[in-house]
Design a protein around this motif. Structure first.
Motif, PDB file in Angstrom:
ATOM      1  N   VAL A 110      66.007  99.381  88.705  1.00 40.82           N
ATOM      2  CA  VAL A 110      66.269  99.493  90.147  1.00 40.82           C
ATOM      3  C   VAL A 110      65.776  98.236  90.865  1.00 40.82           C
ATOM      4  CG1 VAL A 110      65.837 100.831  92.229  1.00 40.82           C
ATOM      5  CG2 VAL A 110      66.113 101.998  90.048  1.00 40.82           C
ATOM      6  N   ALA A 111      64.635  97.688  90.430  1.00 43.27           N
ATOM      7  CA  ALA A 111      64.113  96.455  91.034  1.00 43.27           C
ATOM      8  C   ALA A 111      65.071  95.295  90.782  1.00 43.27           C
ATOM      9  CB  ALA A 111      62.738  96.134  90.460  1.00 43.27           C
ATOM     10  N   LEU A 112      65.688  95.247  89.620  1.00 42.88           N
ATOM     11  CA  LEU A 112      66.684  94.211  89.344  1.00 42.88           C
ATOM     12  C   LEU A 112      67.873  94.329  90.292  1.00 42.88           C
ATOM     13  CD1 LEU A 112      66.713  94.167  85.431  1.00 42.88           C
ATOM     14  CD2 LEU A 112      66.079  92.255  86.919  1.00 42.88           C
ATOM     15  N   VAL A 113      68.308  95.562  90.534  1.00 42.71           N
ATOM     16  CA  VAL A 113      69.404  95.784  91.479  1.00 42.71           C
ATOM     17  C   VAL A 113      69.001  95.309  92.872  1.00 42.71           C
ATOM     18  CG1 VAL A 113      70.824  97.540  92.613  1.00 42.71           C
ATOM     19  CG2 VAL A 113      70.380  97.695  90.157  1.00 42.71           C
ATOM     20  N   ALA A 114      67.777  95.650  93.273  1.00 43.86           N
ATOM     21  CA  ALA A 114      67.279  95.213  94.580  1.00 43.86           C
ATOM     22  C   ALA A 114      67.243  93.691  94.656  1.00 43.86           C
ATOM     23  CB  ALA A 114      65.885  95.788  94.829  1.00 43.86           C
ATOM     24  N   GLY A 115      66.803  93.044  93.589  1.00 39.04           N
ATOM     25  CA  GLY A 115      66.759  91.586  93.557  1.00 39.04           C
ATOM     26  C   GLY A 115      68.139  90.968  93.633  1.00 39.04           C
ATOM     27  N   ILE A 116      69.097  91.566  92.938  1.00 39.53           N
ATOM     28  CA  ILE A 116      70.476  91.054  92.973  1.00 39.53           C
ATOM     29  C   ILE A 116      71.047  91.163  94.382  1.00 39.53           C
ATOM     30  CG2 ILE A 116      72.834  91.512  92.185  1.00 39.53           C
ATOM     31  CD1 ILE A 116      71.595  92.304  89.471  1.00 39.53           C
ATOM     32  N   LEU A 117      70.852  92.320  95.017  1.00 39.31           N
ATOM     33  CA  LEU A 117      71.334  92.491  96.392  1.00 39.31           C
ATOM     34  C   LEU A 117      70.675  91.477  97.330  1.00 39.31           C
ATOM     35  CD1 LEU A 117      71.348  96.397  96.697  1.00 39.31           C
ATOM     36  CD2 LEU A 117      73.331  94.879  96.532  1.00 39.31           C
ATOM     37  N   THR A 118      69.369  91.281  97.156  1.00 39.63           N
ATOM     38  CA  THR A 118      68.656  90.314  97.981  1.00 39.63           C
ATOM     39  C   THR A 118      69.201  88.914  97.755  1.00 39.63           C
ATOM     40  OG1 THR A 118      66.640  91.643  97.894  1.00 39.63           O
ATOM     41  CG2 THR A 118      66.390  89.340  98.516  1.00 39.63           C
ATOM     42  N   GLY A 119      69.443  88.571  96.491  1.00 36.82           N
ATOM     43  CA  GLY A 119      69.973  87.248  96.173  1.00 36.82           C
ATOM     44  C   GLY A 119      71.345  87.015  96.770  1.00 36.82           C
ATOM     45  N   ILE A 120      72.167  88.052  96.813  1.00 29.55           N
ATOM     46  CA  ILE A 120      73.502  87.918  97.410  1.00 29.55           C
ATOM     47  C   ILE A 120      73.385  87.617  98.899  1.00 29.55           C
ATOM     48  CG2 ILE A 120      75.604  89.167  98.006  1.00 29.55           C
ATOM     49  CD1 ILE A 120      75.329  90.656  95.331  1.00 29.55           C
ATOM     50  N   PHE A 121      72.606  88.445  99.604  1.00 30.11           N
ATOM     51  CA  PHE A 121      72.436  88.219 101.040  1.00 30.11           C
ATOM     52  C   PHE A 121      71.714  86.904 101.310  1.00 30.11           C
ATOM     53  CE2 PHE A 121      73.218  92.804 101.239  1.00 30.11           C
ATOM     54  CZ  PHE A 121      74.058  92.872 102.335  1.00 30.11           C
ATOM     55  N   GLY A 122      70.664  86.623 100.531  1.00 30.19           N
ATOM     56  CA  GLY A 122      69.908  85.389 100.733  1.00 30.19           C
ATOM     57  C   GLY A 122      70.727  84.150 100.427  1.00 30.19           C
ATOM     58  N   GLY A 123      71.504  84.193  99.334  1.00 27.35           N
ATOM     59  CA  GLY A 123      72.332  83.044  98.978  1.00 27.35           C
ATOM     60  C   GLY A 123      73.387  82.758 100.032  1.00 27.35           C
ATOM     61  N   LEU A 124      74.064  83.792 100.507  1.00 27.70           N
ATOM     62  CA  LEU A 124      75.065  83.608 101.559  1.00 27.70           C
ATOM     63  C   LEU A 124      74.415  83.139 102.856  1.00 27.70           C
ATOM     64  CD1 LEU A 124      77.298  86.773 100.939  1.00 27.70           C
ATOM     65  CD2 LEU A 124      77.864  84.386 100.416  1.00 27.70           C
ATOM     66  N   PHE A 125      73.244  83.677 103.141  1.00 29.88           N
ATOM     67  CA  PHE A 125      72.489  83.296 104.340  1.00 29.88           C
ATOM     68  C   PHE A 125      72.221  81.789 104.330  1.00 29.88           C
ATOM     69  CE2 PHE A 125      68.451  83.215 106.827  1.00 29.88           C
ATOM     70  CZ  PHE A 125      68.890  83.867 107.969  1.00 29.88           C
ATOM     71  N   HIS A 126      71.717  81.277 103.213  1.00 22.56           N
ATOM     72  CA  HIS A 126      71.404  79.853 103.107  1.00 22.56           C
ATOM     73  C   HIS A 126      72.670  79.010 103.167  1.00 22.56           C
ATOM     74  CE1 HIS A 126      67.630  81.196 100.669  1.00 22.56           C
ATOM     75  NE2 HIS A 126      67.554  81.486 101.936  1.00 22.56           N
ATOM     76  N   LEU A 127      73.704  79.448 102.465  1.00 23.70           N
ATOM     77  CA  LEU A 127      74.951  78.691 102.393  1.00 23.70           C
ATOM     78  C   LEU A 127      75.572  78.532 103.777  1.00 23.70           C
ATOM     79  CD1 LEU A 127      76.543  77.442 100.028  1.00 23.70           C
ATOM     80  CD2 LEU A 127      77.975  79.487 100.023  1.00 23.70           C
ATOM     81  N   ILE A 128      75.590  79.596 104.547  1.00 20.55           N
ATOM     82  CA  ILE A 128      76.188  79.537 105.880  1.00 20.55           C
ATOM     83  C   ILE A 128      75.356  78.675 106.817  1.00 20.55           C
ATOM     84  CG2 ILE A 128      76.803  80.918 107.901  1.00 20.55           C
ATOM     85  CD1 ILE A 128      77.432  83.224 105.954  1.00 20.55           C
ATOM     86  N   ILE A 129      74.036  78.811 106.753  1.00 20.49           N
ATOM     87  CA  ILE A 129      73.174  78.008 107.625  1.00 20.49           C
ATOM     88  C   ILE A 129      73.317  76.522 107.307  1.00 20.49           C
ATOM     89  CG2 ILE A 129      70.760  77.428 108.109  1.00 20.49           C
ATOM     90  CD1 ILE A 129      70.134  80.394 108.021  1.00 20.49           C
ATOM     91  N   GLU A 130      73.334  76.181 106.018  1.00 22.17           N
ATOM     92  CA  GLU A 130      73.471  74.780 105.632  1.00 22.17           C
ATOM     93  C   GLU A 130      74.788  74.194 106.112  1.00 22.17           C
ATOM     94  OE1 GLU A 130      71.339  72.612 104.155  1.00 22.17           O
ATOM     95  OE2 GLU A 130      69.869  74.199 104.496  1.00 22.17           O
ATOM     96  N   SER A 131      75.813  75.019 106.192  1.00 23.42           N
ATOM     97  CA  SER A 131      77.107  74.549 106.698  1.00 23.42           C
ATOM     98  C   SER A 131      77.079  74.411 108.220  1.00 23.42           C
ATOM     99  CB  SER A 131      78.221  75.513 106.277  1.00 23.42           C
ATOM    100  OG  SER A 131      78.300  75.616 104.871  1.00 23.42           O
ATOM    101  N   LEU A 132      76.456  75.367 108.891  1.00 20.69           N
ATOM    102  CA  LEU A 132      76.456  75.355 110.353  1.00 20.69           C
ATOM    103  C   LEU A 132      75.538  74.301 110.947  1.00 20.69           C
ATOM    104  CD1 LEU A 132      76.425  79.172 111.283  1.00 20.69           C
ATOM    105  CD2 LEU A 132      78.319  77.549 111.491  1.00 20.69           C
ATOM    106  N   ILE A 133      74.471  73.941 110.238  1.00 17.87           N
ATOM    107  CA  ILE A 133      73.459  73.062 110.822  1.00 17.87           C
ATOM    108  C   ILE A 133      74.004  71.674 111.098  1.00 17.87           C
ATOM    109  CG2 ILE A 133      72.476  72.048 108.725  1.00 17.87           C
ATOM    110  CD1 ILE A 133      70.537  73.573 111.701  1.00 17.87           C
ATOM    111  N   GLU A 134      75.202  71.360 110.598  1.00 18.62           N
ATOM    112  CA  GLU A 134      75.812  70.056 110.832  1.00 18.62           C
ATOM    113  C   GLU A 134      76.568  70.004 112.155  1.00 18.62           C
ATOM    114  OE1 GLU A 134      75.171  67.570 108.968  1.00 18.62           O
ATOM    115  OE2 GLU A 134      74.207  68.657 107.319  1.00 18.62           O
ATOM    116  N   TRP A 135      76.579  71.085 112.915  1.00 20.11           N
ATOM    117  CA  TRP A 135      77.400  71.109 114.131  1.00 20.11           C
ATOM    118  C   TRP A 135      77.024  70.041 115.166  1.00 20.11           C
ATOM    119  CZ3 TRP A 135      75.333  71.905 118.950  1.00 20.11           C
ATOM    120  CH2 TRP A 135      74.068  72.494 119.020  1.00 20.11           C
ATOM    121  N   PRO A 136      75.736  69.645 115.314  1.00 21.02           N
ATOM    122  CA  PRO A 136      75.465  68.579 116.290  1.00 21.02           C
ATOM    123  C   PRO A 136      76.138  67.255 115.925  1.00 21.02           C
ATOM    124  CG  PRO A 136      73.445  69.770 115.767  1.00 21.02           C
ATOM    125  CD  PRO A 136      74.474  70.192 114.766  1.00 21.02           C
ATOM    126  N   ALA A 137      76.192  66.946 114.622  1.00 18.45           N
ATOM    127  CA  ALA A 137      76.847  65.705 114.191  1.00 18.45           C
ATOM    128  C   ALA A 137      78.347  65.758 114.499  1.00 18.45           C
ATOM    129  CB  ALA A 137      76.618  65.489 112.705  1.00 18.45           C
TER     130      ALA A 137
END
Length: 461
Positions: free
Chosen positions: A18-45
Motif C-alpha cells: 500500500v505504501a508503494l501505491v501511495a508513493g507511486i500516486l505521489t510521484g505522479i502528482f509530484g512529477g507533473l507538478f514539477h514539469l508544469i512549473i518548470e514550463s510555466l516559470i519561463e513566462w517572464p522571458a
C-alpha cells in the motif's frame, strides 16, 4: 487492514505494498507538478520578447498578481487548509489534531500551487508535494481500507514520498519522518519499511515523468580541520537569522490575516504585483531560488550585493508565504542561506586575503554549509538539513563543517528561545480553530475521526 494488526509477514508485505501505491500516486502528482512549473516559470522571458520598459514591469506585476489572487481564492473557497506549506497539517493529522480532506486538498494544492509558484512567488515546491503526498497516501488508505495507526503511518510515508520527489532526495525524506514526526509516528518494522517504500516509489515515478535533474550540484573540496571554528561561527550567526525568519513568518501571517478581515484579497494582490515587478527589476530576489543558487555559486557577486540580496530575499520570502497560497519554505530558506554563507566567506577573504585558500575552501563552501545551518535553525531538524543539503549539492566533503555549523545554529536558536517553525504554525492553526494541542503524554486515541470544527476536540495544554 483494519485497526491494529499483528506484525506478521503478511501484514508487513501488505502495508509495504500500500505504501508503494501511495508513493507511486505521489510521484505522479509530484512529477507533473514539477514539469508544469518548470514550463510555466519561463513566462517572464516570453513576455519580455513582446514588451519593454515600464509596460513589461506592469504586465509582469499584473500577471503575478492575478495568479496569486486566483491561488488564494481557490484555496479559501475549496480547501483553506491547503494554504501555506502543508507540513503542519500533516503533522497535526498524524497526531490526530487535524483532518486531511484529501479529495479537496489534492486538486487545490496541485492547481493553486502551480499558479503561485509558477507565477514567481518566493515559495518552494516541497510544501505542496509533501501535502499532496499525504493526501495521496490517504487515498490509497481508503482504497485498501487501512485505518488506525497504520493509516497515520501511511500518511507520514506519503509525506516522505512528497519530500523525496520534490528534491530527488529520498534519504532526507526518510529522515524527515524520523526527526520531524518523531512524537507522532507509530513506529514498527512495517511502518518504517513503508516509509522507505513510499520514498523509493515517489522518487522513481517523479524521475520517470520529469526526468532526473539534480537540484543544485556544487563542486566543493574538503575543508581543513582548522576551519571548523569559522563554520561554527557561521552557524551561530544563522541561528539568529533562523529565529528572526520564523518570527517574521508568524508576524506577517498575523498581519495578512488582519488585512484580509478589513480588505479581502488586498494583501495577496499587493504581494503578487510587487513580486511580478521584481521579476523584471531584480529577478534574483524572487522565485523559489533554485536557479538563483546556481547563478550565485557560478558568479559570486560583491559582498554589498550579497548582503542586499539576502535582505531582499528575506523580505520577499516572508511576504510571499503570508499571501496564503500553497507553497513551501525549504527552497527559500536554502537560497537565503546561500546568500548569507557566500557573504560570510567573502567577508573573510576581504579581512584576511589568502586565509580561505590556505584552509582549502572558498566562499562557496560557506554557502553550502549555510543551507544546512539555516534549515536547522528554522525547522530544528539538523539531521534532515545535513542529509538534504548533501543530496541536493553532492557536497559530502563538507560533512564535518555542516555538523559544526548545525550545532552552533541549534544552540543559538535554542538559547534565544526559538522554536521549530512547523510546531509554531500548527499551534497557530489550532488556536485559530480554538483547539489546544495535547499535553505531553496525553492520550490521542479517537481524535483523528473528529472533524476539526467539533468543540469536543478541544484539549488542554
Amino acid at each position: 487492514m483494519q485497526g491494529e494488526q499483528p506484525d506478521t509477514q503478511i501484514s508487513q508485505a501488505r502495508f509495504v505494498m500500500v505504501a508503494l501505491v501511495a508513493g507511486i500516486l505521489t510521484g505522479i502528482f509530484g512529477g507533473l507538478f514539477h514539469l508544469i512549473i518548470e514550463s510555466l516559470i519561463e513566462w517572464p522571458a516570453w513576455l519580455a520578447r513582446h514588451l519593454h520598459g515600464w509596460r513589461l514591469v506592469a504586465a509582469c506585476g499584473l500577471v503575478t498578481m492575478a495568479a496569486t489572487v486566483l491561488a488564494v481564492w481557490l484555496t479559501r473557497r475549496y480547501a483553506p487548509e491547503a494554504g501555506g506549506s502543508g507540513v503542519p497539517e500533516i503533522e497535526g493529522s498524524i497526531e490526530g489534531l487535524r483532518e486531511v480532506r484529501w479529495p479537496r486538498v489534492l486538486p487545490v494544492k496541485f492547481s493553486a500551487g502551480i499558479a503561485a509558484i509558477g507565477s514567481g512567488l518566493v515559495l518552494g515546491r516541497e510544501g505542496p508535494t509533501i501535502h499532496m503526498g499525504g493526501s495521496a497516501a490517504l487515498a490509497a488508505a481508503d482504497l485498501f481500507r487501512v485505518d488506525g495507526s497504520d493509516r497515520r503511518a501511511l500518511l507520514a510515508a506519503g509525506a516522505a514520498a512528497g519530500l523525496a520527489c520534490a528534491f530527488n532526495a529520498p534519504m532526507s525524506a526518510v529522515l524527515f519522518v524520523i526527526e520531524e514526526t518523531r512524537r507522532q509516528f507509530p513506529y514498527s518494522f512495517r511502518t518504517y519499511m513503508g516509509v522507505f517504500a513510499a520514498a523509493l516509489a515517489g522518487t522513481t515515478m517523479t524521475e520517470m515523468i520529469s526526468g532526473w535533474q539534480p537540484f543544485m550540484f556544487i563542486e566543493t573540496s574538503r575543508a581543513a580541520l582548522s576551519a571548523l571554528p569559522a563554520f561554527a561561527l557561521l552557524g551561530a550567526l544563522l541561528g539568529i537569522v533562523g529565529v528572526a525568519f520564523n518570527i517574521g513568518i508568524l508576524r506577517m501571517l498575523d498581519f495578512a490575516a488582519t488585512v484580509q478581515r478589513r480588505i479581502p484579497y488586498a494583501w495577496p494582490a499587493a504581494v503578487g504585483f510587487a513580486v511580478g515587478a521584481l521579476l523584471v527589476l531584480a529577478p534574483k530576489t524572487v522565485t523559489g531560488g533554485e536557479r538563483v543558487v546556481s547563478e550565485l555559486v557560478a558568479h559570486t557577486p560583491a559582498l554589498s550585493v550579497l548582503l542586499l540580496l539576502a535582505a531582499a530575499r528575506l523580505a520577499t520570502s516572508v511576504a510571499s508565504y503570508s499571501a496564503g497560497t500553497p507553497g513551501g519554505i525549504f527552497a527559500p530558506i536554502l537560497t537565503l542561506a546561500t546568500c548569507i554563507g557566500l557573504a560570510f566567506g567573502t567577508a573573510i577573504e576581504l579581512v584576511s586575503p589568502g586565509l580561505l585558500k590556505s584552509l582549502g575552501i572558498s566562499p562557496v563552501s560557506f554557502g553550502v554549509v549555510a543551507m544546512a545551518a539555516l534549515f536547522t535553525a528554522s525547522v530544528r531538524a539538523p539531521a534532515v538539513g545535513i542529509v538534504l543539503v548533501m543530496e541536493l549539492t553532492g557536497a559530502y566533503a563538507l560533512t564535518l563543517p555542516m555538523l559544526a555549523a548545525c550545532l552552533g545554529a541549534s544552540l543559538v536558536a535554542q538559547w534565544l528561545g526559538g522554536r521549530p517553525i512547523y510546531e509554531q504554525m500548527l499551534e497557530r492553526t489550532l488556536a485559530q480553530a480554538e483547539i489546544a494541542p495535547p499535553a505531553e503524554g496525553q492520550p490521542e486515541a479517537g481524535l483523528a475521526a473528529v472533524p476539526p470544527s467539533d468543540p469536543s476536540r478541544r484539549m488542554r495544554h
